[in-house]
Write a protein that holds these residues in place. Structure first.
Motif, PDB file in Angstrom:
ATOM      1  N   ASN A 227       6.233   9.867   0.580  1.00 53.25           N
ATOM      2  CA  ASN A 227       6.622   8.947  -0.478  1.00 53.25           C
ATOM      3  C   ASN A 227       7.097   7.630   0.104  1.00 53.25           C
ATOM      4  OD1 ASN A 227       5.994  10.769  -2.450  1.00 53.25           O
ATOM      5  ND2 ASN A 227       8.067  11.569  -2.644  1.00 53.25           N
ATOM      6  N   THR A 228       6.215   6.965   0.809  1.00 46.65           N
ATOM      7  CA  THR A 228       6.564   5.701   1.441  1.00 46.65           C
ATOM      8  C   THR A 228       5.654   4.610   0.906  1.00 46.65           C
ATOM      9  OG1 THR A 228       7.205   6.858   3.455  1.00 46.65           O
ATOM     10  CG2 THR A 228       6.815   4.502   3.638  1.00 46.65           C
ATOM     11  N   LEU A 229       6.254   3.516   0.501  1.00 44.89           N
ATOM     12  CA  LEU A 229       5.512   2.346   0.051  1.00 44.89           C
ATOM     13  C   LEU A 229       5.759   1.245   1.066  1.00 44.89           C
ATOM     14  CD1 LEU A 229       3.862   0.832  -2.132  1.00 44.89           C
ATOM     15  CD2 LEU A 229       6.052   0.199  -3.166  1.00 44.89           C
ATOM     16  N   THR A 230       4.689   0.737   1.635  1.00 47.15           N
ATOM     17  CA  THR A 230       4.817  -0.323   2.619  1.00 47.15           C
ATOM     18  C   THR A 230       4.440  -1.644   1.973  1.00 47.15           C
ATOM     19  OG1 THR A 230       4.270   1.211   4.386  1.00 47.15           O
ATOM     20  CG2 THR A 230       4.076  -1.137   4.888  1.00 47.15           C
ATOM     21  N   ILE A 231       5.360  -2.590   2.002  1.00 49.81           N
ATOM     22  CA  ILE A 231       5.130  -3.916   1.451  1.00 49.81           C
ATOM     23  C   ILE A 231       5.364  -4.920   2.568  1.00 49.81           C
ATOM     24  CG2 ILE A 231       5.836  -5.626  -0.268  1.00 49.81           C
ATOM     25  CD1 ILE A 231       6.890  -3.273  -1.961  1.00 49.81           C
ATOM     26  N   ASP A 232       4.319  -5.676   2.877  1.00 52.73           N
ATOM     27  CA  ASP A 232       4.390  -6.678   3.943  1.00 52.73           C
ATOM     28  C   ASP A 232       4.941  -6.086   5.240  1.00 52.73           C
ATOM     29  OD1 ASP A 232       3.348  -8.642   2.250  1.00 52.73           O
ATOM     30  OD2 ASP A 232       5.346  -9.194   1.528  1.00 52.73           O
ATOM     31  N   GLY A 233       4.505  -4.875   5.563  1.00 51.64           N
ATOM     32  CA  GLY A 233       4.889  -4.244   6.819  1.00 51.64           C
ATOM     33  C   GLY A 233       6.236  -3.546   6.798  1.00 51.64           C
ATOM     34  N   VAL A 234       6.956  -3.600   5.673  1.00 47.60           N
ATOM     35  CA  VAL A 234       8.268  -2.951   5.574  1.00 47.60           C
ATOM     36  C   VAL A 234       8.132  -1.696   4.722  1.00 47.60           C
ATOM     37  CG1 VAL A 234      10.663  -3.200   4.818  1.00 47.60           C
ATOM     38  CG2 VAL A 234       9.439  -5.171   5.774  1.00 47.60           C
ATOM     39  N   ALA A 235       8.532  -0.548   5.270  1.00 51.50           N
ATOM     40  CA  ALA A 235       8.427   0.732   4.569  1.00 51.50           C
ATOM     41  C   ALA A 235       9.619   0.935   3.646  1.00 51.50           C
ATOM     42  CB  ALA A 235       8.346   1.872   5.576  1.00 51.50           C
ATOM     43  N   HIS A 236       9.324   1.431   2.450  1.00 49.33           N
ATOM     44  CA  HIS A 236      10.359   1.732   1.460  1.00 49.33           C
ATOM     45  C   HIS A 236      10.189   3.175   1.009  1.00 49.33           C
ATOM     46  CE1 HIS A 236      11.341  -2.568   1.041  1.00 49.33           C
ATOM     47  NE2 HIS A 236      10.033  -2.760   1.154  1.00 49.33           N
ATOM     48  N   ASP A 237      11.284   3.915   0.971  1.00 49.62           N
ATOM     49  CA  ASP A 237      11.248   5.320   0.562  1.00 49.62           C
ATOM     50  C   ASP A 237      11.186   5.395  -0.963  1.00 49.62           C
ATOM     51  OD1 ASP A 237      11.523   8.013   0.135  1.00 49.62           O
ATOM     52  OD2 ASP A 237      13.387   8.227   1.275  1.00 49.62           O
ATOM     53  N   ALA A 238      10.070   5.907  -1.504  1.00 49.93           N
ATOM     54  CA  ALA A 238       9.885   5.975  -2.947  1.00 49.93           C
ATOM     55  C   ALA A 238      10.860   6.944  -3.604  1.00 49.93           C
ATOM     56  CB  ALA A 238       8.445   6.369  -3.267  1.00 49.93           C
ATOM     57  N   ASP A 239      11.414   7.881  -2.838  1.00 51.23           N
ATOM     58  CA  ASP A 239      12.400   8.806  -3.398  1.00 51.23           C
ATOM     59  C   ASP A 239      13.664   8.073  -3.849  1.00 51.23           C
ATOM     60  OD1 ASP A 239      10.803  11.059  -3.042  1.00 51.23           O
ATOM     61  OD2 ASP A 239      11.561  11.409  -1.010  1.00 51.23           O
TER      62      ASP A 239
ATOM     63  N   GLU B 150       0.841  -1.190   0.000  1.00 53.57           N
ATOM     64  CA  GLU B 150       0.000   0.000   0.000  1.00 53.57           C
ATOM     65  C   GLU B 150       0.875   1.238   0.000  1.00 53.57           C
ATOM     66  OE1 GLU B 150      -0.761   0.566   4.747  1.00 53.57           O
ATOM     67  OE2 GLU B 150      -2.273  -0.483   3.585  1.00 53.57           O
ATOM     68  N   ALA B 151       0.375   2.281  -0.646  1.00 51.06           N
ATOM     69  CA  ALA B 151       1.092   3.550  -0.665  1.00 51.06           C
ATOM     70  C   ALA B 151       0.595   4.394   0.490  1.00 51.06           C
ATOM     71  CB  ALA B 151       0.858   4.270  -1.988  1.00 51.06           C
ATOM     72  N   LYS B 152       1.494   4.927   1.242  1.00 54.53           N
ATOM     73  CA  LYS B 152       1.126   5.802   2.358  1.00 54.53           C
ATOM     74  C   LYS B 152       0.854   7.192   1.822  1.00 54.53           C
ATOM     75  CE  LYS B 152       1.874   2.906   5.753  1.00 54.53           C
ATOM     76  NZ  LYS B 152       0.909   2.505   6.723  1.00 54.53           N
ATOM     77  N   GLU B 153      -0.174   7.841   2.371  1.00 59.11           N
ATOM     78  CA  GLU B 153      -0.514   9.186   1.920  1.00 59.11           C
ATOM     79  C   GLU B 153       0.372  10.247   2.555  1.00 59.11           C
ATOM     80  OE1 GLU B 153      -4.594  10.346   1.897  1.00 59.11           O
ATOM     81  OE2 GLU B 153      -5.248   8.298   1.588  1.00 59.11           O
ATOM     82  N   ASN B 154       1.033   9.915   3.628  1.00 60.72           N
ATOM     83  CA  ASN B 154       1.791  10.916   4.363  1.00 60.72           C
ATOM     84  C   ASN B 154       3.224  11.065   3.854  1.00 60.72           C
ATOM     85  OD1 ASN B 154       2.685   8.471   5.236  1.00 60.72           O
ATOM     86  ND2 ASN B 154       2.698   8.967   7.404  1.00 60.72           N
TER      87      ASN B 154
END
Length: 98
Positions: free
Chosen positions: A9-21, A3-7
């Motif tokens: 540029n963070t993409l969370t996959i299986d509970g792990v956050a990834h910085d979209a930048d 899911e993409a976080k609205e707050n």
């Protein structure tokens, strides 16, 4: 589930956050498109919920109108059910006779 976080540029996959930048150009484009799809889904879900509420309201109004008519016209639901059952039984009997 991703899911993409609205707050931010963070993409969370299986509970792990990834910085979209830090994504490649193509990954960033996919992230932007994912955000658009999520916004559309959110709006669709909102409209869906509004329609469900509207349907419930209309069904309630329909039931109330039927009840009002029955009271005004002195219609007894039990008598109507019995009459329908008799008609249905007669129709079945007619079909068997033919």
């Amino acid at each position: 589930m991703a899911e993409a976080k609205e707050n931010g540029n963070t993409l969370t996959i299986d509970g792990v956050a990834h910085d979209a930048d830090l994504f490649s150009d193509e990954g960033k484009q996919q992230f932007v498109e994912l955000s658009i799809v999520e916004e559309k889904l959110k709006l669709s879900n909102q409209r869906y919920n509004e329609v469900i509420v509207d349907l419930k309201s209309q069904n309630t109004a329909k039931a109330q109108y039927i009840q009002n008519i029955m009271e005004l016209e002195g219609i007894d639901a039990k008598q109507e059910d019995s009459a329908e059952e008799e008609t249905s039984s007669e129709e079945k009997g007619d079909k068997k006779a033919n």
